[in-house]
Design a protein around this motif. Structure first.
Motif, PDB file in Angstrom:
ATOM      1  N   GLY A  56      57.905 -23.084 -26.156  1.00  0.00           N
ATOM      2  CA  GLY A  56      57.669 -24.086 -27.039  1.00  0.00           C
ATOM      3  C   GLY A  56      57.847 -25.355 -26.365  1.00  0.00           C
ATOM      4  N   GLY A  57      56.971 -26.363 -26.727  1.00  0.00           N
ATOM      5  CA  GLY A  57      57.136 -27.705 -25.925  1.00  0.00           C
ATOM      6  C   GLY A  57      56.189 -27.616 -24.731  1.00  0.00           C
ATOM      7  N   GLY A  58      56.733 -28.204 -24.123  1.00  0.00           N
ATOM      8  CA  GLY A  58      55.965 -28.239 -22.415  1.00  0.00           C
ATOM      9  C   GLY A  58      54.942 -29.497 -22.653  1.00  0.00           C
ATOM     10  N   HIS A  59      54.255 -29.741 -21.497  1.00  0.00           N
ATOM     11  CA  HIS A  59      53.176 -30.775 -21.150  1.00  0.00           C
ATOM     12  C   HIS A  59      51.978 -30.118 -21.696  1.00  0.00           C
ATOM     13  CE1 HIS A  59      51.012 -33.994 -19.208  1.00  0.00           C
ATOM     14  NE2 HIS A  59      52.090 -34.717 -19.293  1.00  0.00           N
ATOM     15  N   LYS A  60      51.066 -30.946 -22.035  1.00  0.00           N
ATOM     16  CA  LYS A  60      49.546 -30.439 -22.215  1.00  0.00           C
ATOM     17  C   LYS A  60      48.953 -30.253 -21.153  1.00  0.00           C
ATOM     18  CE  LYS A  60      45.746 -31.615 -25.551  1.00  0.00           C
ATOM     19  NZ  LYS A  60      45.412 -32.762 -26.338  1.00  0.00           N
ATOM     20  N   ARG A  61      48.143 -28.977 -21.265  1.00  0.00           N
ATOM     21  CA  ARG A  61      47.318 -28.684 -20.208  1.00  0.00           C
ATOM     22  C   ARG A  61      45.819 -28.441 -20.295  1.00  0.00           C
ATOM     23  NH1 ARG A  61      51.321 -23.752 -17.828  1.00  0.00           N
ATOM     24  NH2 ARG A  61      53.189 -24.964 -17.741  1.00  0.00           N
ATOM     25  N   LYS A  62      45.143 -28.389 -19.263  1.00  0.00           N
ATOM     26  CA  LYS A  62      43.858 -27.913 -19.511  1.00  0.00           C
ATOM     27  C   LYS A  62      43.515 -26.675 -18.586  1.00  0.00           C
ATOM     28  CE  LYS A  62      41.530 -32.457 -20.656  1.00  0.00           C
ATOM     29  NZ  LYS A  62      40.624 -33.512 -19.940  1.00  0.00           N
ATOM     30  N   LEU A  63      42.661 -25.771 -19.121  1.00  0.00           N
ATOM     31  CA  LEU A  63      42.387 -24.709 -18.336  1.00  0.00           C
ATOM     32  C   LEU A  63      41.117 -24.950 -17.597  1.00  0.00           C
ATOM     33  CD1 LEU A  63      42.433 -21.827 -20.934  1.00  0.00           C
ATOM     34  CD2 LEU A  63      43.967 -22.286 -18.733  1.00  0.00           C
ATOM     35  N   ARG A  64      41.341 -24.576 -16.179  1.00  0.00           N
ATOM     36  CA  ARG A  64      40.401 -24.653 -15.156  1.00  0.00           C
ATOM     37  C   ARG A  64      39.696 -23.015 -14.866  1.00  0.00           C
ATOM     38  NH1 ARG A  64      44.124 -28.696 -15.397  1.00  0.00           N
ATOM     39  NH2 ARG A  64      44.082 -30.124 -13.652  1.00  0.00           N
ATOM     40  N   LEU A  65      38.368 -23.094 -15.176  1.00  0.00           N
ATOM     41  CA  LEU A  65      37.638 -21.811 -15.330  1.00  0.00           C
ATOM     42  C   LEU A  65      37.380 -21.452 -13.933  1.00  0.00           C
ATOM     43  CD1 LEU A  65      34.996 -22.940 -17.797  1.00  0.00           C
ATOM     44  CD2 LEU A  65      37.194 -21.756 -18.215  1.00  0.00           C
ATOM     45  N   ILE A  66      38.264 -20.327 -13.466  1.00  0.00           N
ATOM     46  CA  ILE A  66      38.222 -19.986 -12.156  1.00  0.00           C
ATOM     47  C   ILE A  66      37.279 -18.814 -11.924  1.00  0.00           C
ATOM     48  CG2 ILE A  66      39.468 -18.964 -10.167  1.00  0.00           C
ATOM     49  CD1 ILE A  66      40.652 -21.730 -11.088  1.00  0.00           C
ATOM     50  N   ASP A  67      36.402 -18.806 -11.073  1.00  0.00           N
ATOM     51  CA  ASP A  67      35.430 -17.857 -10.588  1.00  0.00           C
ATOM     52  C   ASP A  67      36.311 -16.489  -9.832  1.00  0.00           C
ATOM     53  OD1 ASP A  67      33.325 -16.298 -10.204  1.00  0.00           O
ATOM     54  OD2 ASP A  67      32.647 -17.288  -8.708  1.00  0.00           O
ATOM     55  N   PHE A  68      36.673 -15.615 -10.456  1.00  0.00           N
ATOM     56  CA  PHE A  68      37.356 -14.514  -9.889  1.00  0.00           C
ATOM     57  C   PHE A  68      36.311 -13.331  -9.562  1.00  0.00           C
ATOM     58  CE2 PHE A  68      40.952 -15.910 -12.585  1.00  0.00           C
ATOM     59  CZ  PHE A  68      41.789 -16.446 -11.511  1.00  0.00           C
ATOM     60  N   LYS A  69      35.291 -13.563 -10.011  1.00  0.00           N
ATOM     61  CA  LYS A  69      34.191 -12.604  -9.514  1.00  0.00           C
ATOM     62  C   LYS A  69      33.392 -12.625  -8.031  1.00  0.00           C
ATOM     63  CE  LYS A  69      33.342 -10.346 -14.096  1.00  0.00           C
ATOM     64  NZ  LYS A  69      32.654 -10.227 -15.067  1.00  0.00           N
ATOM     65  N   ARG A  70      33.317 -14.221  -8.094  1.00  0.00           N
ATOM     66  CA  ARG A  70      32.617 -14.460  -6.770  1.00  0.00           C
ATOM     67  C   ARG A  70      31.325 -13.976  -6.316  1.00  0.00           C
ATOM     68  NH1 ARG A  70      36.065 -16.961  -2.875  1.00  0.00           N
ATOM     69  NH2 ARG A  70      34.080 -17.258  -1.583  1.00  0.00           N
ATOM     70  N   ASN A  71      30.444 -13.854  -7.465  1.00  0.00           N
ATOM     71  CA  ASN A  71      29.056 -12.755  -7.314  1.00  0.00           C
ATOM     72  C   ASN A  71      27.811 -13.690  -7.091  1.00  0.00           C
ATOM     73  OD1 ASN A  71      28.841 -14.391  -9.835  1.00  0.00           O
ATOM     74  ND2 ASN A  71      29.171 -12.224 -10.997  1.00  0.00           N
ATOM     75  N   HIS A  72      28.010 -15.083  -6.491  1.00  0.00           N
ATOM     76  CA  HIS A  72      26.963 -15.702  -6.011  1.00  0.00           C
ATOM     77  C   HIS A  72      26.679 -15.254  -4.553  1.00  0.00           C
ATOM     78  CE1 HIS A  72      27.321 -18.307  -9.338  1.00  0.00           C
ATOM     79  NE2 HIS A  72      26.248 -19.218  -9.125  1.00  0.00           N
ATOM     80  N   PRO A 149      35.252  -2.276  -9.689  1.00  0.00           N
ATOM     81  CA  PRO A 149      34.280  -2.994  -9.193  1.00  0.00           C
ATOM     82  C   PRO A 149      33.306  -3.745 -10.257  1.00  0.00           C
ATOM     83  CG  PRO A 149      33.886  -0.416  -8.386  1.00  0.00           C
ATOM     84  CD  PRO A 149      35.206  -0.643  -9.031  1.00  0.00           C
ATOM     85  N   GLY A 150      33.361  -5.197  -9.789  1.00  0.00           N
ATOM     86  CA  GLY A 150      32.735  -5.906 -10.946  1.00  0.00           C
ATOM     87  C   GLY A 150      33.845  -6.586 -11.976  1.00  0.00           C
ATOM     88  N   GLN A 151      35.022  -6.003 -11.689  1.00  0.00           N
ATOM     89  CA  GLN A 151      35.836  -6.468 -12.692  1.00  0.00           C
ATOM     90  C   GLN A 151      36.651  -7.987 -12.545  1.00  0.00           C
ATOM     91  OE1 GLN A 151      39.743  -4.761 -12.305  1.00  0.00           O
ATOM     92  NE2 GLN A 151      40.507  -4.964 -14.289  1.00  0.00           N
ATOM     93  N   GLY A 152      36.638  -8.408 -11.377  1.00  0.00           N
ATOM     94  CA  GLY A 152      36.924  -9.578 -10.863  1.00  0.00           C
ATOM     95  C   GLY A 152      38.537  -9.482 -10.247  1.00  0.00           C
ATOM     96  N   ALA A 153      38.857 -10.590  -9.455  1.00  0.00           N
ATOM     97  CA  ALA A 153      40.118 -10.454  -8.778  1.00  0.00           C
ATOM     98  C   ALA A 153      41.241 -10.449  -9.744  1.00  0.00           C
ATOM     99  CB  ALA A 153      40.355 -11.577  -7.962  1.00  0.00           C
ATOM    100  N   CYS A 154      42.262  -9.458  -9.614  1.00  0.00           N
ATOM    101  CA  CYS A 154      43.265  -9.279 -10.314  1.00  0.00           C
ATOM    102  C   CYS A 154      44.427  -8.825  -9.701  1.00  0.00           C
ATOM    103  CB  CYS A 154      43.196  -8.161 -11.263  1.00  0.00           C
ATOM    104  SG  CYS A 154      42.884  -6.396 -10.771  1.00  0.00           S
ATOM    105  N   MET A 155      44.353  -8.576  -7.982  1.00  0.00           N
ATOM    106  CA  MET A 155      45.876  -8.696  -7.372  1.00  0.00           C
ATOM    107  C   MET A 155      45.854  -9.532  -6.315  1.00  0.00           C
ATOM    108  SD  MET A 155      45.858  -4.438  -7.161  1.00  0.00           S
ATOM    109  CE  MET A 155      44.034  -4.066  -6.344  1.00  0.00           C
ATOM    110  N   ALA A 156      46.991  -9.798  -5.823  1.00  0.00           N
ATOM    111  CA  ALA A 156      47.331 -11.051  -4.953  1.00  0.00           C
ATOM    112  C   ALA A 156      46.710 -12.035  -5.278  1.00  0.00           C
ATOM    113  CB  ALA A 156      46.867 -10.329  -3.496  1.00  0.00           C
ATOM    114  N   ARG A 157      46.957 -12.873  -6.179  1.00  0.00           N
ATOM    115  CA  ARG A 157      46.409 -14.336  -6.727  1.00  0.00           C
ATOM    116  C   ARG A 157      47.516 -15.418  -6.571  1.00  0.00           C
ATOM    117  NH1 ARG A 157      42.952 -12.982 -11.900  1.00  0.00           N
ATOM    118  NH2 ARG A 157      44.897 -13.976 -12.850  1.00  0.00           N
ATOM    119  N   SER A 158      48.812 -15.063  -6.453  1.00  0.00           N
ATOM    120  CA  SER A 158      49.607 -16.253  -6.683  1.00  0.00           C
ATOM    121  C   SER A 158      49.919 -16.744  -5.138  1.00  0.00           C
ATOM    122  CB  SER A 158      51.074 -15.814  -7.106  1.00  0.00           C
ATOM    123  OG  SER A 158      51.711 -14.651  -6.651  1.00  0.00           O
ATOM    124  N   ALA A 159      50.685 -17.961  -5.203  1.00  0.00           N
ATOM    125  CA  ALA A 159      50.733 -18.877  -3.933  1.00  0.00           C
ATOM    126  C   ALA A 159      51.717 -17.762  -2.842  1.00  0.00           C
ATOM    127  CB  ALA A 159      51.508 -19.924  -4.318  1.00  0.00           C
TER     128      ALA A 159
END
Length: 275
Positions: A56-72, A149-159
Motif C-alpha cells: 500500500g502507499g508508494g509513489h505513483k507510477r506509469k507503465l512503460r509498454l515493453i516489447d518482449f516479442k521483438r517481432n519486427h 515460441p512467440g510467447q515473448g521474453a520471460c527469462m533473464a530479464r532483471s538487472a
C-alpha cells in the motif's frame, strides 16, 4: 554504471547506496505513446478483500509498454534513448524503427544511443539483436529468453542477469539460467544477445525504511510475535523460538519442495537449481 555512497550525516544517509543516473540515463520523461497509467491495488483483489498483506502507499507510477516479442523482423531500429523504468530493476531503451514505429526494450549492457539493432533469423549475433536460439553461436551470453515460441521474453530479464547457450540437442537448445538451472528450450524460441544492463543494482542499499514505503512496501510483521490464532509460530509465554519456520498457512518455509513431481515441463529440466 556506478553507485553513489553518502557521508553519514544522518542515520538514513549512513548506509544508503544508490545508482547514478548521470551518464547512463539520457531522457527524463518517457515516450507518451508507450505509457499507460498504473492503478495501485494496495494488495486487494477484485472484490476489495485484502489478499496480499503489507502493500500500500508508494509513489505513483506509469507503465512503460515493453516489447518482449521483438517481432519486427528485418526492420532496423535506432536506439533513441536509455531511460529509467520504475517498474523494473533494468534500464529500458527507446527504439525508433525505420518504418516509423516506436518500442521499448530491456536495455542490455553496452547498448548506446544511436546504435542500430535488428531482430530476425538472418541477423548477426551482436549485442541488442534478437535471434532464434538456432542462429545464436554456442557459448553466447543471452537474456530475455522465450520459453515457448512467440510467447515473448520471460527469462533473464532483471538487472545484471544473463543465461548461457551451452549446446544443442536435436530440436532443443541447452541453456544455463541465472538461477543455476540447466534446461532445454526449443530452438525456435528467441533470445537477445548480451547481458541485461544496470548490473550495479545488486550493490544498492535503501538506507532507511522510508525508501521501502516509496516502493509501496508496508512494515512486515514476524510470525513469532503474533498470537497462535494468527500464525503457527505465534504464542508462548515469554520469547519462544516459534518451532520450525513455516508460513501463515502451515507450509514449511525452508526445504519443502512445492513443485509438483508430475509437472509436464519437468522433463525439460536437466539439472535443478538446488543440487
Amino acid at each position: 554504471m556506478a553507485v553513489r555512497k553518502f557521508k553519514p550525516t544522518t542515520p538514513g544517509q549512513r548506509h544508503k547506496v544508490i545508482g547514478v543516473f548521470k551518464g547512463t540515463i539520457t531522457a527524463t520523461t518517457p515516450e507518451k505513446s508507450l505509457t499507460v497509467g498504473k492503478r495501485s491495488t494496495g494488495g486487494r483483489n477484485s472484490s476489495g478483500h485484502l489478499s496480499t498483506r503489507y502493500r500500500g502507499g508508494g509513489h505513483k507510477r506509469k507503465l512503460r509498454l515493453i516489447d518482449f516479442k521483438r517481432n519486427h523482423d528485418g526492420v532496423p531500429a535506432t536506439v533513441k534513448s536509455i531511460e529509467y523504468d520504475p517498474n523494473r530493476s533494468a534500464r529500458i531503451a527507446l527504439l525508433y524503427y525505420k518504418d516509423g514505429s516506436k518500442a521499448y526494450i530491456i536495455a542490455p549492457n553496452g547498448l548506446e544511443v544511436g546504435q542500430v539493432i535488428m531482430s530476425g533469423s538472418d541477423v548477426a549475433p551482436e549485442v541488442g539483436n534478437t535471434l532464434p536460439l538456432s542462429s545464436i553461436p554456442v557459448g553466447t551470453l543471452i537474456h530475455c529468453i522465450e520459453l515457448r515460441p512467440g510467447q515473448g521474453a520471460c527469462m533473464a530479464r532483471s538487472a545484471g542477469t544473463f543465461a548461457q547457450l551451452t549446446s544443442r540437442e536435436g530440436d532443443y537448445a541447452i541453456i544455463k539460467l541465472p538461477s543455476g538451472e540447466t534446461r532445454k528450450v526449443l530452438l525456435t524460441c528467441r533470445a537477445t544477445v548480451g547481458v541485461v544492463g544496470n548490473s550495479d543494482h545488486a550493490l544498492e542499499q535503501s538506507g532507511k525504511a522510508g525508501r521501502s514505503r516509496w516502493l509501496g512496501r508496508r512494515p512486515h510483521n514476524r510470525g513469532v510475535v503474533m498470537n497462535p490464532v494468527d500464525h503457527p509460530m505465534g504464542g508462548g509465554e515469554g520469547r519462544q523460538s516459534g518451532g520450525h519456520p513455516r508460513s501463515r498457512t502451515g507450509l514449511y518455509a525452508k526445504g519443502l519442495k512445492t513443485r509438483s513431481p508430475k509437472k509436464h515441463s519437468s522433463k525439460y529440466i536437466i539439472e535443478r537449481r538446488k543440487k
